[in-house]
Design an enzyme around this catalytic site. Structure first.
Site, PDB file in Angstrom:
ATOM      1  N   ASP A 258       0.790  -1.234   0.000  1.00  0.00           N
ATOM      2  CA  ASP A 258       0.000   0.000   0.000  1.00  0.00           C
ATOM      3  C   ASP A 258       0.823   1.285   0.000  1.00  0.00           C
ATOM      4  O   ASP A 258       0.384   2.299  -0.538  1.00  0.00           O
ATOM      5  CB  ASP A 258      -0.948   0.009   1.207  1.00  0.00           C
TER       6      ASP A 258
ATOM      7  N   TYR B   1      -0.802   9.987  -0.028  1.00  0.00           N
ATOM      8  CA  TYR B   1      -1.871  10.259  -1.004  1.00  0.00           C
ATOM      9  C   TYR B   1      -3.233   9.814  -0.479  1.00  0.00           C
ATOM     10  O   TYR B   1      -4.247  10.388  -0.817  1.00  0.00           O
ATOM     11  CB  TYR B   1      -1.586   9.517  -2.313  1.00  0.00           C
TER      12      TYR B   1
ATOM     13  N   TYR C 231      -9.588  -0.977   3.774  1.00  0.00           N
ATOM     14  CA  TYR C 231      -9.051  -0.888   5.132  1.00  0.00           C
ATOM     15  C   TYR C 231      -8.702   0.542   5.529  1.00  0.00           C
ATOM     16  O   TYR C 231      -8.297   1.328   4.692  1.00  0.00           O
ATOM     17  CB  TYR C 231      -7.744  -1.692   5.239  1.00  0.00           C
TER      18      TYR C 231
END
Ligand code: ABN
Ligand code: CU
Length: 702
Positions: free
Chosen positions: A317, A325, A403
């Protein structure tokens, strides 16, 4: 492999340089982003470019320290940028010297794909909704063509798929259905995965499983108030409010914070999110360095179902989407309570226009329970001291599609730093047929909803400076004395001790966790010896959530996240050694000496008493359960960096106690208590009619 082609192109722009930042590590301001973008645009005039990254290029450790501590020159203000040029493979990267409005180091990097921005992600949903082949697959799954506006997708990077490698910029669309736009899509996944080209905006393929699974006809499993109130109503719950009538105990000058005896710089970038630098502890007038820089440098969430194309679910990620971001704007009284100071984050959009995430970083204090306490049993505990702890929290929350990762960097009054991560949000789900066995690789968390096993592994990057330069790293294990029971050395067999193994080479540092020996890791300065213990000043990493990467060696996740194979990886410092899965992570195969694999090399680099970088892997293995659905209660992950042999006594003795009564004081007052000036006067007894039987020595005035 990244192929670099140096382009001999340097440019100057006519505009005035933007105002100089307060501090060399400050993130780029809006004016600085604008200046960089205009220089890049000028250099590419007439070409169709889009911006992917515009960020601070931090000064090297050496040049920063020379400026900060040795009266050296201020490091130049540099920006690193990555752009895409329409029709051209790979990316173009370069550096802009902001003070001199000068573009340099332009490179065309081929055979790589750049990070996916939020704009890239957002475009994908409208692409799949319009595509006739996707519409047909939706129809086969049970979604009629006139309901395509109810079809949603979480756009993931494709991981690595040999069919395309990194030749095109691809996303895999995890498909879902919402009957109503306020429904949670995760109880209604679809079974096929369209592959979308991010640049040409087309669906290039659809992966369809051999066993089809139609859309579930169950009601959605929702969590917003209207649904919950309908189903259960809300519990009786009284608010807990935090009051700080005298404000905060920290001071900020721009991004530099001073709190208690800590002082450091708070940075933020598109990728790592929060970056803490120049962390020092003022030890009674001596400002002692601890860490030069600390951040979460990478993570991987590898899923464990070996069927269909689920192996491609192993999101990196941080390198693939960016913890910066994806960061959330935080809101007062919800994400953080109390008296808060926020910092905003600024990035460049695809067009180059600056964009601001308001309240990206939250800075506040929290009560942290008891810091220390002691009472004397001899006088019925009247002799007593109790000191409450406050902690400083620097936090951000980022959303990785389904998530949420809530990141809390906690500074404690005893000189410790504790990193807490709370995992919440929603499980990634796949559709299950009626009666289908979802085990052993997944769990049915709701009818027709299969949540696959997965791990959340993080790479904490520490650039240490424990009491100055020249640091070493060691494993610290507690071991039973090897001498036999009845031997001269260990006659009663009770002997045990802490054993330190200092890593001489990179290869020696590649170690796993060991719960049996309570393994921790020490970062130490062999040149700074504690006068009492005779041991080197150190910070101990106490980290017990340290599962091994479960994907096999040489599997794609393992190759792409070589750092995750060990709990500890120590390499020599180099200013470009920032990202252990490489600079350009999306669609990397993991082959070749990318990132930490290259830095480890043959493992023979010497890492004792020098500038090193520590990459510590920690996290959890998550076997989902129905309690995690439809919205997961936050699961905590925590690790502690504690001073050991750094101070000559408890460094927090100078915190004013909430209550202190000496033995002679207790005698003089004949049972009267001495409530100190900082007693919390808002605390009170919950049930006043029972108060008589519940008097403690601290707050009871008889
Ligand atoms: N968890 C994978 C992911 C992260 C961000 C955006 C899309 C998908
Ligand atoms: Cu999980």
């Amino acid at each position: 492999m990244e192929r670099l082609q140096q382009i001999a192109s340097q440019t100057t722009a006519s505009a005035q340089p933007p105002p100089l930042a307060n501090h060399p590590l400050d993130p780029l301001s809006i004016q600085e982003i604008k200046a960089v973008v205009s220089i890049v645009k000028e250099n590419y005039s007439g070409k169709n470019i889009s911006f992917n990254v515009v960020t601070l290029k931090e000064p090297s450790r050496k040049s920063f320290i020379e400026w900060r501590e040795k009266n050296g020159p201020r490091p130049p203000r540099l920006a690193f940028f990555v752009i895409l040029e329409a029709g051209k493979a790979g990316v173009q990267e370069g550096v802009v010297d902001i003070g001199n409005l000068y573009l340099t180091g332009l490179k065309h990097v081929q055979g790589v794909q750049p990070i996916l921005t939020v704009e890239d992600l957002c475009a994908t949903e409208s692409i799949i909704r319009k595509d006739p082949t996707v519409i047909e697959q939706c129809r086969l799954s049970g979604v009629p063509a006139d309901e395509m506006h109810k079809v949603y997708c979480d756009p993931w990077t494709i991981g690595y798929d040999e069919r395309w490698g990194n030749s095109r910029r691809l996303q895999q669309a995890m498909m879902y259905y919402r009957a109503n736009e306020d429904d949670s899509q995760y109880s209604h996944p679809l079974d096929f995965v369209p592959i979308v080209d991010t640049e040409t905006h087309e669906v290039i393929f659809i992966d369809i499983p051999s066993i089809r699974r139609p859309l579930s006809k169950q009601p959605h499993s929702n969590f917003y108030p209207a649904d919950v109130v309908n189903k259960y109503g809300y519990r009786d719950h009284k608010p807990i409010n935090v009051t700080q009538p005298e404000g905060v105990s920290f001071k900020m000058e721009g991004n530099v914070i001073e709190w208690e005896n800590f002082n450091f710089h708070i940075g933020f970038n598109y990728r790592e999110g929060i970056v803490l630098s120049d962390i020092k502890f003022n030890d009674h007038g001596k400002n002692r360095p601890i860490f030069h820089r600390m951040s979460l440098s990478e993570m991987i969430v590898p899923y464990g179902d070996p069927t269909f194309k689920h192996f491609r679910k192993h999101a990196l990620d941080i390198g693939e989407y960016g913890a910066g971001y994806m960061t959330n704007p935080l809101s007062l009284g919800c994400d953080c309570k109390g008296v808060i100071h926020y910092l905003d984050a600024h990035f460049a959009e695809r067009s180059g226009d600056p964009i601001t995430i308001k309240n990206a970083i939250c800075i506040h204090e929290e009560d942290d329970g008891i810091l220390y306490k002691h009472s004397d049993f001899r006088d019925n505990f009247s002799t007593s001291i109790v000191t409450r702890a406050t902690r400083l929290v620097i936090s951000q929350i980022f959303t990785a599609a389904n998530y949420e990762y809530c990141i809390y960097w906690n500074f404690l009054q005893d000189g410790s730093i504790r990193l807490d991560i709370k995992l919440t949000g929603i499980l990634n789900t796949y559709v299950a047929n009626k009666g289908e066995k979802t085990g052993p690789y997944g769990t049915q968390v709701y009818p027709h909803v299969n949540a696959h096993n997965h791990q959340h592994l993080f790479s904490l990057r520490i650039d240490p400076r424990i009491d100055g330069d020249g640091n070493s790293v060691a494993s610290s294990d507690v071991v039973s004395d090897p001498h036999e029971l009845g031997s001269l050395e260990n006659p009663y067999g009770n002997g045990w001790f802490g054993k330190k193994t200092i890593y001489k080479t990179v290869a020696e540092s590649l170690t796993h966790a060991n719960a049996e020996t309570s393994r921790s890791w020490d970062i130490l300065n062999p040149n700074s010896i504690n006068p009492y213990s005779g041991n080197p000043a150190s910070y101990k990493i106490v980290s017990t959530q340290t599962p091994r990467l479960l994907a096999k060696e040489n599997s794609i996740p393992s190759k792409r996240a070589p750092w995750a194979r060990h709990a500890m990886n120590v390499v020599k410092y180099d200013e470009d050694r920032l990202y252990p899965s490489g600079v350009y992570v999306p669609q990397s195969s993991g082959d070749g000496p990318i990132g930490i694999r290259g830095w480890i090399g043959d493992g023979t680099d010497k890492i004792e008493n020098t500038d090193v970088i520590v990459f510590h892997t920690f996290g959890i293995s998550h076997v989902p359960a129905p309690e995690d659905f439809p919205l997961m209660p936050a699961e905590p992950i925590t690790l502690l960096m504690r001073p050991r042999n750094f101070f000559t006594q408890n460094p927090a003795l100078d915190i004013k106690p909430s209550y202190a009564m000496t033995t002679s004081g207790a005698k003089k007052l004949n049972g009267e208590t001495d409530v100190s000036s900082i007693l919390d006067k808002t605390s009170k007894l919950a049930f006043s009619n029972t108060s008589a039987s519940f008097e403690g020595s601290c707050c009871s005035k008889k």
